[in-house]
Design an enzyme around this catalytic site. Structure first.
Site, PDB file in Angstrom:
ATOM      1  N   ASN A   1       0.838  -1.131  -0.051  1.00 51.05           N
ATOM      2  CA  ASN A   1       0.163   0.075   0.050  1.00 51.05           C
ATOM      3  C   ASN A   1       0.995   1.320   0.126  1.00 51.05           C
ATOM      4  O   ASN A   1       1.431   1.653   1.192  1.00 51.05           O
ATOM      5  CB  ASN A   1      -0.924  -0.064   1.411  1.00 51.05           C
ATOM      6  CG  ASN A   1      -1.659   1.489   1.433  1.00 51.05           C
ATOM      7  OD1 ASN A   1      -1.789   2.142   0.653  1.00 51.05           O
ATOM      8  ND2 ASN A   1      -2.200   1.486   2.493  1.00 51.05           N
ATOM      9  N   TRP A   2       1.021   1.733  -1.222  1.00 52.82           N
ATOM     10  CA  TRP A   2       2.039   2.987  -1.205  1.00 52.82           C
ATOM     11  C   TRP A   2       1.410   4.312  -0.441  1.00 52.82           C
ATOM     12  O   TRP A   2       2.246   5.367  -0.704  1.00 52.82           O
ATOM     13  CB  TRP A   2       2.400   3.109  -2.628  1.00 52.82           C
ATOM     14  CG  TRP A   2       3.330   2.101  -3.274  1.00 52.82           C
ATOM     15  CD1 TRP A   2       3.447   0.755  -2.590  1.00 52.82           C
ATOM     16  CD2 TRP A   2       3.668   2.112  -4.801  1.00 52.82           C
ATOM     17  NE1 TRP A   2       4.086   0.108  -3.661  1.00 52.82           N
ATOM     18  CE2 TRP A   2       4.434   0.849  -4.848  1.00 52.82           C
ATOM     19  CE3 TRP A   2       3.553   2.754  -6.064  1.00 52.82           C
ATOM     20  CZ2 TRP A   2       4.909   0.374  -6.095  1.00 52.82           C
ATOM     21  CZ3 TRP A   2       4.026   2.552  -6.987  1.00 52.82           C
ATOM     22  CH2 TRP A   2       4.476   1.088  -7.073  1.00 52.82           C
ATOM     23  N   LYS A   3       0.020   4.357  -0.189  1.00 54.92           N
ATOM     24  CA  LYS A   3      -0.389   5.468   0.396  1.00 54.92           C
ATOM     25  C   LYS A   3      -0.001   6.878  -0.628  1.00 54.92           C
ATOM     26  O   LYS A   3      -0.094   6.613  -1.958  1.00 54.92           O
ATOM     27  CB  LYS A   3       0.220   5.717   1.849  1.00 54.92           C
ATOM     28  CG  LYS A   3      -0.104   4.551   2.604  1.00 54.92           C
ATOM     29  CD  LYS A   3       0.114   4.836   4.150  1.00 54.92           C
ATOM     30  CE  LYS A   3       0.061   3.484   4.629  1.00 54.92           C
ATOM     31  NZ  LYS A   3       0.233   3.483   6.064  1.00 54.92           N
TER      32      LYS A   3
ATOM     33  N   HIS B   1      -9.158   1.337   5.491  1.00 53.80           N
ATOM     34  CA  HIS B   1      -8.200   1.623   5.867  1.00 53.80           C
ATOM     35  C   HIS B   1      -8.036   2.517   6.990  1.00 53.80           C
ATOM     36  O   HIS B   1      -9.000   3.564   6.754  1.00 53.80           O
ATOM     37  CB  HIS B   1      -7.081   2.084   4.744  1.00 53.80           C
ATOM     38  CG  HIS B   1      -5.744   2.028   5.141  1.00 53.80           C
ATOM     39  ND1 HIS B   1      -5.232   2.887   6.123  1.00 53.80           N
ATOM     40  CD2 HIS B   1      -4.809   1.219   5.129  1.00 53.80           C
ATOM     41  CE1 HIS B   1      -4.046   2.675   6.385  1.00 53.80           C
ATOM     42  NE2 HIS B   1      -3.704   1.489   5.716  1.00 53.80           N
TER      43      HIS B   1
ATOM     44  N   GLU C   1      -6.619   4.964   8.065  1.00 50.69           N
ATOM     45  CA  GLU C   1      -6.407   6.491   7.521  1.00 50.69           C
ATOM     46  C   GLU C   1      -7.649   6.936   6.837  1.00 50.69           C
ATOM     47  O   GLU C   1      -7.867   8.235   7.132  1.00 50.69           O
ATOM     48  CB  GLU C   1      -5.239   6.526   6.791  1.00 50.69           C
ATOM     49  CG  GLU C   1      -3.958   6.128   7.424  1.00 50.69           C
ATOM     50  CD  GLU C   1      -2.594   5.518   6.852  1.00 50.69           C
ATOM     51  OE1 GLU C   1      -2.490   5.774   5.507  1.00 50.69           O
ATOM     52  OE2 GLU C   1      -1.863   5.181   7.592  1.00 50.69           O
TER      53      GLU C   1
ATOM     54  N   GLU D   1      -5.176  -4.642  10.952  1.00 44.66           N
ATOM     55  CA  GLU D   1      -4.039  -3.809  11.019  1.00 44.66           C
ATOM     56  C   GLU D   1      -4.147  -2.834  12.383  1.00 44.66           C
ATOM     57  O   GLU D   1      -4.833  -1.893  12.473  1.00 44.66           O
ATOM     58  CB  GLU D   1      -4.135  -2.611   9.842  1.00 44.66           C
ATOM     59  CG  GLU D   1      -3.824  -3.323   8.693  1.00 44.66           C
ATOM     60  CD  GLU D   1      -3.290  -2.349   7.331  1.00 44.66           C
ATOM     61  OE1 GLU D   1      -2.090  -2.500   7.043  1.00 44.66           O
ATOM     62  OE2 GLU D   1      -3.834  -1.311   7.507  1.00 44.66           O
TER      63      GLU D   1
ATOM     64  N   GLY E   1       3.021   2.455  10.480  1.00 44.47           N
ATOM     65  CA  GLY E   1       3.710   3.555  10.356  1.00 44.47           C
ATOM     66  C   GLY E   1       4.949   3.877  11.712  1.00 44.47           C
ATOM     67  O   GLY E   1       5.302   4.908  11.632  1.00 44.47           O
TER      68      GLY E   1
ATOM     69  N   SER F   1       3.826  -1.963  10.371  1.00 46.19           N
ATOM     70  CA  SER F   1       5.396  -2.080  10.499  1.00 46.19           C
ATOM     71  C   SER F   1       5.931  -3.493  10.121  1.00 46.19           C
ATOM     72  O   SER F   1       6.772  -4.036  10.808  1.00 46.19           O
ATOM     73  CB  SER F   1       5.739  -1.763  11.930  1.00 46.19           C
ATOM     74  OG  SER F   1       5.235  -0.360  11.799  1.00 46.19           O
TER      75      SER F   1
ATOM     76  N   GLY G   1       2.936  -0.848   4.416  1.00 47.77           N
ATOM     77  CA  GLY G   1       2.987   0.248   3.709  1.00 47.77           C
ATOM     78  C   GLY G   1       4.456   0.992   3.588  1.00 47.77           C
ATOM     79  O   GLY G   1       4.901   0.575   2.523  1.00 47.77           O
ATOM     80  N   GLY G   2       4.923   1.365   4.615  1.00 52.06           N
ATOM     81  CA  GLY G   2       6.174   1.951   4.392  1.00 52.06           C
ATOM     82  C   GLY G   2       7.311   1.220   3.671  1.00 52.06           C
ATOM     83  O   GLY G   2       8.033   1.765   2.640  1.00 52.06           O
TER      84      GLY G   2
END
Ligand code: PGA
Length: 261
Positions: A13-15, A103, A105, A175, A181, A221, A242-243
């Site tokens: 997930n590149w956000k 998600h 966010e 999640e 993150g 993470s 993500g990251g």
């Protein structure tokens, strides 16, 4: 009941990262790092921002790279006066396979409710794509002992009105919000316990067969260094990353958990 083998799904997930040039170069690097042995045992998806989708689709298809194209969000209507939104029909037209819904966010920053997550899941399915439905608790909820109620409630709400055969093909991503993150990961035991609860909730709503097929990802993470242990858990069938998915080497390292040791 016959044992169901669930192919793990590792999703990046590149956000809101990587413009379309950066997206193309990341996918090309990833394609260089991954090989046939990986694709045989793991399904892989990348979820770039909307403005990158067409570029990434073109690279994946032209070079016959077996990475599935994913999106991070969509609207539930096919078309209409929804300024700034993207139709699930447009995503289907780009050969998108997976669409993330719910998600944390989007829930926390953009007001996505349980009801919207459910409506979006139905729209994604209607257009022949697979929803990745996210759930997870905040740190306060966890510390107050509310993890199970929060997660089971989100799962029940997201699956409302879906047929068992639709549920069987879904992906659910657990999640914990405090792990996203932050560099803090749930322990493999804790992640397994909640993923088992997600599967039990699916069984309660849609039956044992659907629960045995549904794929449950852990997210928060995930890195090459913790992927092996997380992926060894019986109810963890993949990761939503993500990251670490922004860097091809790190993401490839996670996908290649299966070859470690
Ligand atoms: P993270 O994000 O891997 O950077 O913690 C996970 C996610 O939000 O899907």
């Amino acid at each position: 009941m016959a044992k169901v083998t669930r192919t793990p799904l590792i999703s990046g997930n590149w956000k809101m990262h990587h413009n379309h040039f950066e997206a193309i170069s990341t996918v090309q690097k990833l394609a260089y790092l991954l090989n046939k042995d990986d694709y045989e045992v793991v399904d892989v998806s990348v979820h770039p921002p909307f403005t990158d989708l067409r570029s990434v689709q073109t690279v994946l298809e032209a070079d016959e790279i077996p990475i599935a194209l994913g999106a991070q969000h969509c609207h539930w209507e096919e078309k209409g006066a929804f300024t700034g939104e993207i139709s699930p029909a447009f995503l289907a037209k780009l050969n998108v396979t997976y669409v993330i819904t719910g998600h944390s966010e989007r829930r926390e920053l953009f007001g996505e409710t349980d009801e919207m997550v459910n409506t979006k899941a139905k729209a994604i399915l209607k257009w022949g794509m697979t929803p990745i439905i996210c759930c997870g608790e905040t740190l306060d909820e966890r510390e107050a002992g509310g993890t199970d109620d929060k997660v089971a409630g989100q799962v029940r709400a997201a699956l409302a009105g879906l047929k068992p055969e639709q549920v069987a093909g879904l992906v659910i991503a657990y999640e914990p919000i405090w792990a996203i993150g932050t560099g803090r990961t749930a322990s493999a035991e804790d992640a397994q316990a909640v993923c088992a609860l997600v599967r039990a909730t699916v069984a309660e709503v849609a039956g044992a067969e659907a629960a045995a097929s549904v794929r449950i990802q852990y997210g928060g993470s995930v890195k090459p260094s913790n992927a092996v242990e997380l992926m060894a858990q019986p109810d963890i069938d993949g990761a939503l990353v993500g990251g670490a998915s922004l860097v091809a080497d790190d993401f490839a390292g996670i996908v290649q958990y299966h070859a470690a040791g």
